[in-house]
Write a protein that holds these residues in place. Structure first.
Motif, PDB file in Angstrom:
ATOM      1  N   PRO A 127     102.718  37.536 118.247  1.00  0.00           N
ATOM      2  CA  PRO A 127     102.441  36.447 117.310  1.00  0.00           C
ATOM      3  C   PRO A 127     101.170  36.663 116.489  1.00  0.00           C
ATOM      4  N   GLN A 128     100.276  37.525 116.945  1.00  0.00           N
ATOM      5  CA  GLN A 128      99.052  37.787 116.205  1.00  0.00           C
ATOM      6  C   GLN A 128      99.292  38.641 114.966  1.00  0.00           C
ATOM      7  N   THR A 129     100.432  39.331 114.920  1.00  0.00           N
ATOM      8  CA  THR A 129     100.708  40.189 113.766  1.00  0.00           C
ATOM      9  C   THR A 129     101.846  39.646 112.910  1.00  0.00           C
ATOM     10  N   ASN A 130     102.224  38.410 113.134  1.00  0.00           N
ATOM     11  CA  ASN A 130     103.295  37.825 112.328  1.00  0.00           C
ATOM     12  C   ASN A 130     102.808  37.681 110.888  1.00  0.00           C
ATOM     13  N   GLY A 131     103.477  38.360 109.977  1.00  0.00           N
ATOM     14  CA  GLY A 131     103.011  38.408 108.604  1.00  0.00           C
ATOM     15  C   GLY A 131     103.594  37.368 107.676  1.00  0.00           C
ATOM     16  N   ILE A 132     104.534  36.549 108.165  1.00  0.00           N
ATOM     17  CA  ILE A 132     105.115  35.526 107.302  1.00  0.00           C
ATOM     18  C   ILE A 132     105.399  34.274 108.130  1.00  0.00           C
ATOM     19  N   LYS A 133     105.215  33.137 107.521  1.00  0.00           N
ATOM     20  CA  LYS A 133     105.460  31.844 108.169  1.00  0.00           C
ATOM     21  C   LYS A 133     106.315  30.980 107.241  1.00  0.00           C
ATOM     22  N   VAL A 134     107.029  30.043 107.827  1.00  0.00           N
ATOM     23  CA  VAL A 134     107.802  29.084 107.046  1.00  0.00           C
ATOM     24  C   VAL A 134     107.316  27.690 107.398  1.00  0.00           C
ATOM     25  N   LEU A 135     106.868  26.970 106.398  1.00  0.00           N
ATOM     26  CA  LEU A 135     106.418  25.594 106.585  1.00  0.00           C
ATOM     27  C   LEU A 135     107.466  24.638 106.037  1.00  0.00           C
ATOM     28  N   GLU A 136     107.495  23.439 106.598  1.00  0.00           N
ATOM     29  CA  GLU A 136     108.422  22.411 106.137  1.00  0.00           C
ATOM     30  C   GLU A 136     107.620  21.302 105.469  1.00  0.00           C
ATOM     31  N   ASP A 137     107.931  21.086 104.202  1.00  0.00           N
ATOM     32  CA  ASP A 137     107.325  19.976 103.474  1.00  0.00           C
ATOM     33  C   ASP A 137     108.225  18.776 103.739  1.00  0.00           C
ATOM     34  N   ARG A 138     107.771  17.918 104.615  1.00  0.00           N
ATOM     35  CA  ARG A 138     108.581  16.829 105.173  1.00  0.00           C
ATOM     36  C   ARG A 138     109.336  16.043 104.116  1.00  0.00           C
ATOM     37  N   PRO A 139     110.391  15.399 104.511  1.00  0.00           N
ATOM     38  CA  PRO A 139     111.143  14.616 103.535  1.00  0.00           C
ATOM     39  C   PRO A 139     110.295  13.489 102.952  1.00  0.00           C
ATOM     40  N   LEU A 140     110.316  13.397 101.646  1.00  0.00           N
ATOM     41  CA  LEU A 140     109.577  12.360 100.940  1.00  0.00           C
ATOM     42  C   LEU A 140     110.525  11.630 100.001  1.00  0.00           C
ATOM     43  N   HIS A 141     110.384  10.342  99.949  1.00  0.00           N
ATOM     44  CA  HIS A 141     111.187   9.552  99.020  1.00  0.00           C
ATOM     45  C   HIS A 141     110.238   8.979  97.973  1.00  0.00           C
ATOM     46  N   TYR A 142     110.447   9.372  96.742  1.00  0.00           N
ATOM     47  CA  TYR A 142     109.590   8.901  95.672  1.00  0.00           C
ATOM     48  C   TYR A 142     110.113   7.567  95.134  1.00  0.00           C
ATOM     49  N   PRO A 143     109.223   6.603  94.928  1.00  0.00           N
ATOM     50  CA  PRO A 143     109.657   5.274  94.477  1.00  0.00           C
ATOM     51  C   PRO A 143     110.399   5.281  93.148  1.00  0.00           C
ATOM     52  N   ASP A 144     110.037   6.202  92.241  1.00  0.00           N
ATOM     53  CA  ASP A 144     110.682   6.214  90.931  1.00  0.00           C
ATOM     54  C   ASP A 144     111.914   7.126  90.875  1.00  0.00           C
ATOM     55  N   ALA A 145     112.284   7.722  92.015  1.00  0.00           N
ATOM     56  CA  ALA A 145     113.454   8.603  92.056  1.00  0.00           C
ATOM     57  C   ALA A 145     114.736   7.775  92.097  1.00  0.00           C
ATOM     58  N   PRO A 146     115.827   8.362  91.624  1.00  0.00           N
ATOM     59  CA  PRO A 146     117.108   7.646  91.694  1.00  0.00           C
ATOM     60  C   PRO A 146     117.445   7.294  93.147  1.00  0.00           C
ATOM     61  N   GLU A 147     118.239   6.285  93.316  1.00  0.00           N
ATOM     62  CA  GLU A 147     118.608   5.816  94.662  1.00  0.00           C
ATOM     63  C   GLU A 147     119.139   6.969  95.509  1.00  0.00           C
ATOM     64  N   GLY A 148     118.589   7.113  96.693  1.00  0.00           N
ATOM     65  CA  GLY A 148     119.040   8.140  97.619  1.00  0.00           C
ATOM     66  C   GLY A 148     118.452   9.518  97.381  1.00  0.00           C
ATOM     67  N   LYS A 149     117.543   9.664  96.450  1.00  0.00           N
ATOM     68  CA  LYS A 149     116.963  10.968  96.133  1.00  0.00           C
ATOM     69  C   LYS A 149     115.757  11.240  97.025  1.00  0.00           C
ATOM     70  N   TRP A 150     115.809  12.347  97.760  1.00  0.00           N
ATOM     71  CA  TRP A 150     114.723  12.744  98.660  1.00  0.00           C
ATOM     72  C   TRP A 150     114.207  14.120  98.272  1.00  0.00           C
ATOM     73  N   HIS A 151     112.953  14.362  98.589  1.00  0.00           N
ATOM     74  CA  HIS A 151     112.302  15.647  98.350  1.00  0.00           C
ATOM     75  C   HIS A 151     112.078  16.308  99.709  1.00  0.00           C
ATOM     76  N   TRP A 152     112.626  17.499  99.908  1.00  0.00           N
ATOM     77  CA  TRP A 152     112.476  18.196 101.181  1.00  0.00           C
ATOM     78  C   TRP A 152     112.464  19.685 100.896  1.00  0.00           C
TER      79      TRP A 152
END
Length: 114
Positions: free
Chosen positions: A31-56
Motif C-alpha cells: 500500500p505504500q507504493t500504490n500510485g493511483i487512488k479513486v475518490l468518491e465525490d458523494r452524491p449531491l442534490h443541487y437545489p436548482d437542478a431538475p427534479e431527481g437530478k443528482w451529482h455523483w
C-alpha cells in the motif's frame, strides 16, 4: 527524449477501482507504493437542478508514488492502471498527445506528469 504523461477523463470514471488493484498488484500489494487512488465525490442534490437530478462523481488521481510504471514501459507495455481501466478513461502517451486530448475534452479531465 520524449516525456510521457497520463491523461484522465474524469467524466466517465465509474469508480470500479480496477486501476488501484492493478497498481497494487504491479507493486506486490504494497500500500505504500500504490500510485493511483479513486475518490468518491458523494452524491449531491443541487437545489436548482431538475427534479431527481443528482451529482455523483468518481475521481481517479495519481499519487506522488506514481512513476507511470517505468519498468513496464521499458518493456514496451502501458502502465498497469491504463491496461486494466474498464471504462477506458486512462490514456498513456506523450505530453503533446495528452495535452491535445485535454484541449479537445475541455472539462472534467486532467493530465498527470510525474
Amino acid at each position: 527524449m520524449t516525456q510521457h504523461a497520463l491523461y484522465l477523463d474524469l467524466e466517465f470514471c465509474s469508480g470500479c477501482h480496477s486501476c488501484e488493484l492493478a497498481c497494487r498488484n504491479e507493486h506486490d500489494f504494497d500500500p505504500q507504493t500504490n500510485g493511483i487512488k479513486v475518490l468518491e465525490d458523494r452524491p449531491l442534490h443541487y437545489p436548482d437542478a431538475p427534479e431527481g437530478k443528482w451529482h455523483w462523481d468518481f475521481i481517479a488521481y495519481p499519487t506522488e508514488m506514481c512513476d507511470l510504471c517505468a519498468d513496464r514501459v521499458e518493456r514496451g507495455l502501458v502502465p498497469s492502471c491504463v491496461q486494466t481501466c474498464q471504462a477506458k478513461v486512462l490514456y498513456y502517451g506523450t505530453i503533446e498527445e495528452c495535452a491535445k486530448k485535454l484541449a479537445e475534452k475541455g472539462k472534467k479531465a486532467a493530465i498527470f506528469i510525474p
